[in-house]
Design a protein around this motif. Structure first.
Motif, PDB file in Angstrom:
ATOM      1  N   PRO A 148       0.830  -1.212   0.000  1.00  0.00           N
ATOM      2  CA  PRO A 148       0.000   0.000   0.000  1.00  0.00           C
ATOM      3  C   PRO A 148       0.857   1.252   0.000  1.00  0.00           C
ATOM      4  O   PRO A 148       1.993   1.250   0.492  1.00  0.00           O
ATOM      5  CB  PRO A 148      -0.784  -0.123   1.308  1.00  0.00           C
ATOM      6  CG  PRO A 148       0.113  -0.924   2.199  1.00  0.00           C
ATOM      7  CD  PRO A 148       0.827  -1.894   1.306  1.00  0.00           C
ATOM      8  N   ALA A 149       0.303   2.321  -0.566  1.00  0.00           N
ATOM      9  CA  ALA A 149       0.948   3.629  -0.534  1.00  0.00           C
ATOM     10  C   ALA A 149       0.140   4.546   0.373  1.00  0.00           C
ATOM     11  O   ALA A 149      -1.075   4.379   0.528  1.00  0.00           O
ATOM     12  CB  ALA A 149       1.041   4.223  -1.937  1.00  0.00           C
ATOM     13  N   ALA A 150       0.808   5.509   0.968  1.00  0.00           N
ATOM     14  CA  ALA A 150       0.143   6.445   1.871  1.00  0.00           C
ATOM     15  C   ALA A 150      -0.460   7.592   1.065  1.00  0.00           C
ATOM     16  O   ALA A 150       0.244   8.468   0.575  1.00  0.00           O
ATOM     17  CB  ALA A 150       1.129   6.986   2.896  1.00  0.00           C
ATOM     18  N   ALA A 151      -1.779   7.566   0.903  1.00  0.00           N
ATOM     19  CA  ALA A 151      -2.489   8.663   0.251  1.00  0.00           C
ATOM     20  C   ALA A 151      -2.509   9.868   1.183  1.00  0.00           C
ATOM     21  O   ALA A 151      -2.179   9.762   2.370  1.00  0.00           O
ATOM     22  CB  ALA A 151      -3.909   8.224  -0.095  1.00  0.00           C
ATOM     23  N   PRO A 152      -2.902  11.046   0.677  1.00  0.00           N
ATOM     24  CA  PRO A 152      -3.013  12.199   1.576  1.00  0.00           C
ATOM     25  C   PRO A 152      -3.902  11.890   2.782  1.00  0.00           C
ATOM     26  O   PRO A 152      -4.984  11.324   2.642  1.00  0.00           O
ATOM     27  CB  PRO A 152      -3.652  13.264   0.677  1.00  0.00           C
ATOM     28  CG  PRO A 152      -3.186  12.910  -0.702  1.00  0.00           C
ATOM     29  CD  PRO A 152      -3.166  11.409  -0.729  1.00  0.00           C
ATOM     30  N   GLY A 153      -3.404  12.222   3.963  1.00  0.00           N
ATOM     31  CA  GLY A 153      -4.156  11.973   5.184  1.00  0.00           C
ATOM     32  C   GLY A 153      -4.025  10.568   5.725  1.00  0.00           C
ATOM     33  O   GLY A 153      -4.664  10.238   6.732  1.00  0.00           O
ATOM     34  N   GLU A 154      -3.204   9.732   5.102  1.00  0.00           N
ATOM     35  CA  GLU A 154      -3.049   8.348   5.530  1.00  0.00           C
ATOM     36  C   GLU A 154      -1.623   8.077   6.002  1.00  0.00           C
ATOM     37  O   GLU A 154      -0.682   8.797   5.662  1.00  0.00           O
ATOM     38  CB  GLU A 154      -3.368   7.371   4.389  1.00  0.00           C
ATOM     39  CG  GLU A 154      -4.812   7.289   3.998  1.00  0.00           C
ATOM     40  CD  GLU A 154      -5.049   6.214   2.950  1.00  0.00           C
ATOM     41  OE1 GLU A 154      -6.204   5.789   2.813  1.00  0.00           O
ATOM     42  OE2 GLU A 154      -4.084   5.801   2.264  1.00  0.00           O
ATOM     43  N   VAL A 155      -1.489   6.983   6.771  1.00  0.00           N
ATOM     44  CA  VAL A 155      -0.173   6.429   7.083  1.00  0.00           C
ATOM     45  C   VAL A 155      -0.169   4.964   6.681  1.00  0.00           C
ATOM     46  O   VAL A 155      -1.219   4.315   6.643  1.00  0.00           O
ATOM     47  CB  VAL A 155       0.180   6.563   8.579  1.00  0.00           C
ATOM     48  CG1 VAL A 155       0.217   8.027   8.995  1.00  0.00           C
ATOM     49  CG2 VAL A 155      -0.790   5.768   9.452  1.00  0.00           C
ATOM     50  N   VAL A 156       0.998   4.461   6.358  1.00  0.00           N
ATOM     51  CA  VAL A 156       1.179   3.025   6.132  1.00  0.00           C
ATOM     52  C   VAL A 156       1.808   2.433   7.378  1.00  0.00           C
ATOM     53  O   VAL A 156       2.848   2.916   7.849  1.00  0.00           O
ATOM     54  CB  VAL A 156       2.055   2.746   4.898  1.00  0.00           C
ATOM     55  CG1 VAL A 156       2.401   1.263   4.813  1.00  0.00           C
ATOM     56  CG2 VAL A 156       1.328   3.176   3.624  1.00  0.00           C
ATOM     57  N   VAL A 157       1.154   1.414   7.918  1.00  0.00           N
ATOM     58  CA  VAL A 157       1.633   0.755   9.130  1.00  0.00           C
ATOM     59  C   VAL A 157       2.207  -0.608   8.765  1.00  0.00           C
ATOM     60  O   VAL A 157       1.537  -1.420   8.102  1.00  0.00           O
ATOM     61  CB  VAL A 157       0.493   0.581  10.152  1.00  0.00           C
ATOM     62  CG1 VAL A 157       0.996  -0.169  11.395  1.00  0.00           C
ATOM     63  CG2 VAL A 157      -0.084   1.927  10.544  1.00  0.00           C
ATOM     64  N   ALA A 158       3.451  -0.864   9.163  1.00  0.00           N
ATOM     65  CA  ALA A 158       4.016  -2.205   9.085  1.00  0.00           C
ATOM     66  C   ALA A 158       3.447  -2.995  10.256  1.00  0.00           C
ATOM     67  O   ALA A 158       3.753  -2.707  11.413  1.00  0.00           O
ATOM     68  CB  ALA A 158       5.542  -2.148   9.149  1.00  0.00           C
TER      69      ALA A 158
END
Length: 332
Positions: free
Chosen positions: A23-33
């Motif tokens: 997944p990629a981090a869209a605006p307003g998002e985070v990517v969690v491992a």
């Protein structure tokens, strides 16, 4: 990335390890491992297309995770790569990584483990919202908890006790009664297995009343439903609050004359929608939970962990109502 995938509607046995794009981090998002993903009853519903949210396939089940932020999208403030967090994600948690809106992410304080952290938000978030916001619980009141050794039930025992209530825990075995007592229940009772005929329903109502005492239950926490609901409602106190949380035993039909006779409230508890509509109030509730956890008054009770490939077995065990506490899928 590796993920436990639902490729067609079906039970836990249909889930299999597969690959999804990172997944990629869209605006307003985070990517969690992801380091841990708790198992909840909606996971069993969502893979069978019986939940109100139906993600496009293939998807990974798993609605609450703990892990480390890998990337932060445009506009995200307060979080950065490397932060330890817990998060709600509706689905996608049983995977190596998941993208989550930053508003559904909370910092995991040092000293709290990933497995326990992943087990906090859905059950304890539901319970503190239920007891405080919907149930208007006051210290000294009596709380009846159905299914009191399950994830939501056990959290309700802990939180209600921490808030100064007298807790009566209803469970299906003596083993589960011991778990509820260890979590803070003042009184436990063991009920039989549904379905109940009219006499059986009356007997269960009397069992609830005997355990509660003459005053009845000021608040009833019901994450079970089915044939257990009406007998519990018959044991409610005057002006009591009946909190409707879930239906693994089936959707009950309550005789509304009982609500008139007891002048009581039947309150729906939809924590996920509450959190979406009122993020600041939800954040305050989560902060309260961390305070209680840090003080040792509550603590997510992870009773069994599973590898990612065995996530289907974890969902099956939870759906069978055989589990006590929380089941968690871990990714090392």
């Amino acid at each position: 990335m590796k993920a436990l995938l639902s490729t067609a509607p079906g039970g836990p046995e249909t889930l299999a390890i597969g690959d999804l794009p990172d997944p990629a981090a869209a605006p307003g998002e985070v990517v969690v491992a992801v380091r841990a993903c708790a198992v909840n009853f909606p996971d069993a519903l969502i893979i069978e297309d019986r939940y109100q949210f139906k993600p496009p396939r293939p998807f990974a089940p798993g609605g609450e995770v703990a892990g480390i932020i890998e990337a932060a999208g445009e506009g995200v403030t307060g979080f950065a790569p490397g932060d330890r967090v817990i998060a709600m994600c509706l689905s996608g948690g049983m995977a190596e990584k998941v993208a989550v809106p930053a508003g559904a992410v909370f910092a995991l304080p040092d000293g709290f483990g990933f497995a326990e952290g992943s087990a906090l938000l859905m059950t304890y978030g539901t319970v503190v919202h239920a007891l405080v916001d919907r149930g208007r619980l006051v210290a000294g009141e009596t709380v009846l908890v159905l299914g009191a050794a399950g994830g939501v039930g056990l959290a309700a025992v802990e939180v209600a006790s921490a808030l100064g209530a007298r807790v009566v825990a209803a469970v299906s075995s003596e083993e589960k009664a011991a778990v509820a007592r260890a979590a803070g229940a003042a009184v436990t009772l063991v009920y039989g297995a549904a379905p109940f005929d009219k006499d059986g329903s009356r007997a269960l109502a009397n069992q609830f009343k005997a355990a509660l005492g003459s005053g009845g239950a000021d608040v009833i926490v019901d994450p079970v439903g089915g044939d257990y609901a009406e007998p519990a409602l018959r044991a409610i106190a005057w002006a009591g609050r009946y909190l409707v949380i879930g239906f693994p035993a089936g959707i009950p039909k309550l005789p509304l004359n009982l609500t008139l006779l007891k002048s009581c409230d039947v309150c729906g508890v939809f924590w996920g929608e509450f959190a979406r509509r009122f993020p600041q109030e939800n954040a305050a509730n989560v902060a309260r939970l961390f305070d209680l956890w840090g003080a040792g008054k509550i603590g997510p009770q992870v009773t069994q962990t599973y590898a990612l490939a065995d996530g289907g077995a974890a969902i099956a065990r939870l759906a069978s109502r055989a589990a006590t506490g929380k089941l968690v899928v871990t990714l090392d």
